[in-house]
Design a protein around this motif. Structure first.
Motif, mmCIF file in Angstrom:
data_model
loop_
_atom_site.group_PDB
_atom_site.id
_atom_site.type_symbol
_atom_site.label_atom_id
_atom_site.label_comp_id
_atom_site.label_asym_id
_atom_site.label_seq_id
_atom_site.Cartn_x
_atom_site.Cartn_y
_atom_site.Cartn_z
ATOM 1 N N ILE A 173 -0.414 -2.602 -2.101
ATOM 2 C CA ILE A 173 -0.216 -2.287 -0.678
ATOM 3 C C ILE A 173 1.148 -2.805 -0.221
ATOM 4 O O ILE A 173 1.889 -2.109 0.493
ATOM 5 C CB ILE A 173 -1.340 -2.900 0.179
ATOM 6 C CG1 ILE A 173 -2.684 -2.234 -0.140
ATOM 7 C CG2 ILE A 173 -1.022 -2.756 1.664
ATOM 8 C CD1 ILE A 173 -3.865 -2.867 0.560
ATOM 9 N N ALA A 174 1.489 -4.014 -0.648
ATOM 10 C CA ALA A 174 2.777 -4.596 -0.265
ATOM 11 C C ALA A 174 3.927 -3.723 -0.758
ATOM 12 O O ALA A 174 4.904 -3.498 -0.029
ATOM 13 C CB ALA A 174 2.888 -6.017 -0.820
ATOM 14 N N ARG A 175 3.823 -3.237 -1.990
ATOM 15 C CA ARG A 175 4.880 -2.371 -2.527
ATOM 16 C C ARG A 175 4.963 -1.063 -1.739
ATOM 17 O O ARG A 175 6.053 -0.598 -1.397
ATOM 18 C CB ARG A 175 4.629 -2.080 -3.999
ATOM 19 C CG ARG A 175 4.871 -3.261 -4.928
ATOM 20 C CD ARG A 175 4.982 -2.818 -6.370
ATOM 21 N NE ARG A 175 3.746 -2.188 -6.839
ATOM 22 C CZ ARG A 175 2.734 -2.847 -7.395
ATOM 23 N NH1 ARG A 175 2.810 -4.171 -7.540
ATOM 24 N NH2 ARG A 175 1.656 -2.209 -7.797
ATOM 25 N N GLN A 176 3.795 -0.472 -1.431
ATOM 26 C CA GLN A 176 3.788 0.792 -0.692
ATOM 27 C C GLN A 176 4.363 0.629 0.710
ATOM 28 O O GLN A 176 5.064 1.503 1.218
ATOM 29 C CB GLN A 176 2.362 1.347 -0.605
ATOM 30 C CG GLN A 176 1.823 1.916 -1.898
ATOM 31 C CD GLN A 176 0.505 2.634 -1.684
ATOM 32 O OE1 GLN A 176 0.242 3.184 -0.618
ATOM 33 N NE2 GLN A 176 -0.350 2.637 -2.707
ATOM 34 N N GLN A 177 4.051 -0.508 1.349
ATOM 35 C CA GLN A 177 4.476 -0.746 2.724
ATOM 36 C C GLN A 177 5.858 -1.400 2.805
ATOM 37 O O GLN A 177 6.380 -1.604 3.902
ATOM 38 C CB GLN A 177 3.451 -1.621 3.451
ATOM 39 C CG GLN A 177 2.032 -1.055 3.479
ATOM 40 C CD GLN A 177 1.938 0.214 4.303
ATOM 41 O OE1 GLN A 177 2.100 1.307 3.786
ATOM 42 N NE2 GLN A 177 1.706 0.065 5.589
ATOM 43 N N ASN A 178 6.390 -1.766 1.619
ATOM 44 C CA ASN A 178 7.702 -2.414 1.550
ATOM 45 C C ASN A 178 7.743 -3.716 2.358
ATOM 46 O O ASN A 178 8.676 -3.981 3.125
ATOM 47 C CB ASN A 178 8.798 -1.455 2.038
ATOM 48 C CG ASN A 178 10.197 -1.903 1.605
ATOM 49 O OD1 ASN A 178 10.354 -2.582 0.581
ATOM 50 N ND2 ASN A 178 11.209 -1.544 2.389
ATOM 51 N N VAL A 179 6.689 -4.506 2.164
ATOM 52 C CA VAL A 179 6.608 -5.810 2.823
ATOM 53 C C VAL A 179 6.203 -6.841 1.783
ATOM 54 O O VAL A 179 5.820 -6.503 0.648
ATOM 55 C CB VAL A 179 5.577 -5.809 3.979
ATOM 56 C CG1 VAL A 179 5.993 -4.838 5.069
ATOM 57 C CG2 VAL A 179 4.179 -5.471 3.466
ATOM 58 N N ALA A 180 6.265 -8.103 2.150
ATOM 59 C CA ALA A 180 5.869 -9.173 1.242
ATOM 60 C C ALA A 180 4.349 -9.198 1.090
ATOM 61 O O ALA A 180 3.609 -8.837 2.018
ATOM 62 C CB ALA A 180 6.359 -10.518 1.772
ATOM 63 N N VAL A 181 3.898 -9.663 -0.067
ATOM 64 C CA VAL A 181 2.458 -9.793 -0.296
ATOM 65 C C VAL A 181 1.844 -10.748 0.719
ATOM 66 O O VAL A 181 0.713 -10.548 1.177
ATOM 67 C CB VAL A 181 2.174 -10.277 -1.734
ATOM 68 C CG1 VAL A 181 0.672 -10.500 -1.950
ATOM 69 C CG2 VAL A 181 2.697 -9.290 -2.761
ATOM 70 N N THR A 183 2.624 -11.050 3.773
ATOM 71 C CA THR A 183 2.390 -10.303 5.017
ATOM 72 C C THR A 183 1.076 -9.537 4.945
ATOM 73 O O THR A 183 0.279 -9.539 5.899
ATOM 74 C CB THR A 183 3.550 -9.321 5.283
ATOM 75 O OG1 THR A 183 4.763 -10.056 5.411
ATOM 76 C CG2 THR A 183 3.303 -8.514 6.548
ATOM 77 N N VAL A 184 0.840 -8.892 3.804
ATOM 78 C CA VAL A 184 -0.403 -8.139 3.626
ATOM 79 C C VAL A 184 -1.604 -9.074 3.664
ATOM 80 O O VAL A 184 -2.623 -8.772 4.290
ATOM 81 C CB VAL A 184 -0.376 -7.347 2.303
ATOM 82 C CG1 VAL A 184 -1.726 -6.676 2.043
ATOM 83 C CG2 VAL A 184 0.733 -6.300 2.342
ATOM 84 N N ARG A 185 -1.473 -10.239 3.014
ATOM 85 C CA ARG A 185 -2.593 -11.186 3.004
ATOM 86 C C ARG A 185 -2.861 -11.712 4.423
ATOM 87 O O ARG A 185 -4.018 -11.943 4.788
ATOM 88 C CB ARG A 185 -2.311 -12.324 2.031
ATOM 89 C CG ARG A 185 -2.217 -11.856 0.583
ATOM 90 C CD ARG A 185 -2.360 -12.995 -0.411
ATOM 91 N NE ARG A 185 -2.177 -12.537 -1.782
ATOM 92 C CZ ARG A 185 -3.091 -11.895 -2.499
ATOM 93 N NH1 ARG A 185 -4.285 -11.646 -1.951
ATOM 94 N NH2 ARG A 185 -2.850 -11.518 -3.729
ATOM 95 N N THR A 186 -1.820 -11.884 5.207
ATOM 96 C CA THR A 186 -2.007 -12.305 6.603
ATOM 97 C C THR A 186 -2.746 -11.216 7.383
ATOM 98 O O THR A 186 -3.643 -11.508 8.193
ATOM 99 C CB THR A 186 -0.648 -12.600 7.257
ATOM 100 O OG1 THR A 186 -0.005 -13.683 6.564
ATOM 101 C CG2 THR A 186 -0.814 -12.976 8.725
ATOM 102 N N GLN A 187 -2.360 -9.948 7.154
ATOM 103 C CA GLN A 187 -3.023 -8.835 7.836
ATOM 104 C C GLN A 187 -4.494 -8.747 7.421
ATOM 105 O O GLN A 187 -5.369 -8.511 8.264
ATOM 106 C CB GLN A 187 -2.298 -7.531 7.513
ATOM 107 C CG GLN A 187 -0.914 -7.446 8.148
ATOM 108 C CD GLN A 187 -0.096 -6.296 7.616
ATOM 109 O OE1 GLN A 187 -0.231 -5.912 6.451
ATOM 110 N NE2 GLN A 187 0.776 -5.741 8.452
ATOM 111 N N ILE A 188 -4.758 -8.955 6.130
ATOM 112 C CA ILE A 188 -6.146 -8.926 5.657
ATOM 113 C C ILE A 188 -6.944 -10.055 6.305
ATOM 114 O O ILE A 188 -8.098 -9.871 6.720
ATOM 115 C CB ILE A 188 -6.204 -9.026 4.114
ATOM 116 C CG1 ILE A 188 -5.618 -7.765 3.479
ATOM 117 C CG2 ILE A 188 -7.648 -9.243 3.638
ATOM 118 C CD1 ILE A 188 -5.478 -7.839 1.971
ATOM 119 N N GLY A 189 -6.318 -11.240 6.415
ATOM 120 C CA GLY A 189 -6.995 -12.354 7.079
ATOM 121 C C GLY A 189 -7.317 -12.029 8.528
ATOM 122 O O GLY A 189 -8.410 -12.369 9.020
ATOM 123 N N SER A 190 -6.400 -11.355 9.216
ATOM 124 C CA SER A 190 -6.642 -10.962 10.605
ATOM 125 C C SER A 190 -7.774 -9.945 10.692
ATOM 126 O O SER A 190 -8.636 -10.036 11.585
ATOM 127 C CB SER A 190 -5.359 -10.384 11.209
ATOM 128 O OG SER A 190 -5.585 -9.906 12.512
#
Length: 229
Positions: A173-181, A183-190
């Motif tokens: 997901i991080a690669r697809q969204q061009n963001v850091a992993v 960031t994705v883990r923070t979004q998942i936590g939210s």
């Protein structure tokens, strides 16, 4: 005195007439159109008698089942025999679960015989068969978006949830969204905090077991389908 009290007593509610068969049929049609699983009613000759809204949308050019006029057929020659065998078994009162198609277009179809009624026997129509179409993906996009709105996810969190439901791992997901992993883990936590999910698996399950009701976007969906015809 009793006569006076009777005169002022509220009138008994008038009995409503029983709905006619035509009214009941119209209500059932509207009800089935609100269910987000494709349902088809076919006869022994594979002629279509009814298709709900989801089925009419599902039977696109890639679906393993196709309609030629009013005749239901398998898209692939290799699926023709399993489909015909299941429909023939239904005429004998036997249920079948068949899997048609390949890859991303592989679909499970429940083939359910319906008891023949007196009217069908009178005209020699034969019993009808109900086909319930399985999903081609675990969590439909409309279900994900409806769920996301109900728990106040942000657009970015909604996209992450959609990818998680599609089996995409956080690193991908991080690669697809061009963001850091991170960031994705923070979004998942939210997302987990907003939904009360203890894990990603529980989060996906919450979406997967939603009631199979069509989304509020169905009007736009139907308009797009109509425009394509």
């Amino acid at each position: 005195m009793l006569d006076t009290l009777t005169a002022f007593a509220p009138a008994a509610p008038a009995e409503r007439p029983e709905p006619t068969p035509a009214q009941m049929a119209a209500c059932l049609t509207r009800m089935l159109d609100e269910i987000d699983y494709g349902m088809l009613l076919v006869g022994a000759d594979q002629q279509l008698h009814y298709a709900n809204h989801a089925a009419r949308h599902e039977l696109d050019g890639d679906h393993p089942l196709q309609l030629t006029g009013r005749t239901l057929r398998a898209l692939s020659p290799q699926d023709a025999a399993p489909l015909q065998d299941a429909l023939a078994a239904a005429q004998r009162g036997l249920r079948r679960l068949v899997t048609l198609g390949t890859g991303a277009h592989r679909v499970g179809i429940s083939v359910v015989p319906l008891p023949e009624n007196a009217a069908e026997r009178a005209v020699g129509q034969g019993p009808l068969t109900l086909l319930v179409l399985g999903k081609r993906q675990v969590c439909e996009q409309l279900s994900v978006h409806g769920f996301a709105r109900s728990v106040n996810l942000t657009p970015a969190e909604t996209r992450v949830l959609e990818l998680l439901c599609g089996g995409v791992r956080p690193t991908a997901i991080a690669r697809q969204q061009n963001v850091a992993v991170s960031t994705v883990r923070t979004q998942i936590g939210s997302i987990r905090a907003k939904t009360g999910a203890a894990s990603i698996a529980e989060l996906v399950r919450q979406v997967a077991v939603l009631p199979p009701l069509v989304g509020a976007l169905r009007g736009h969906w139907a308009a797009g389908t109509a425009g394509a015809r």
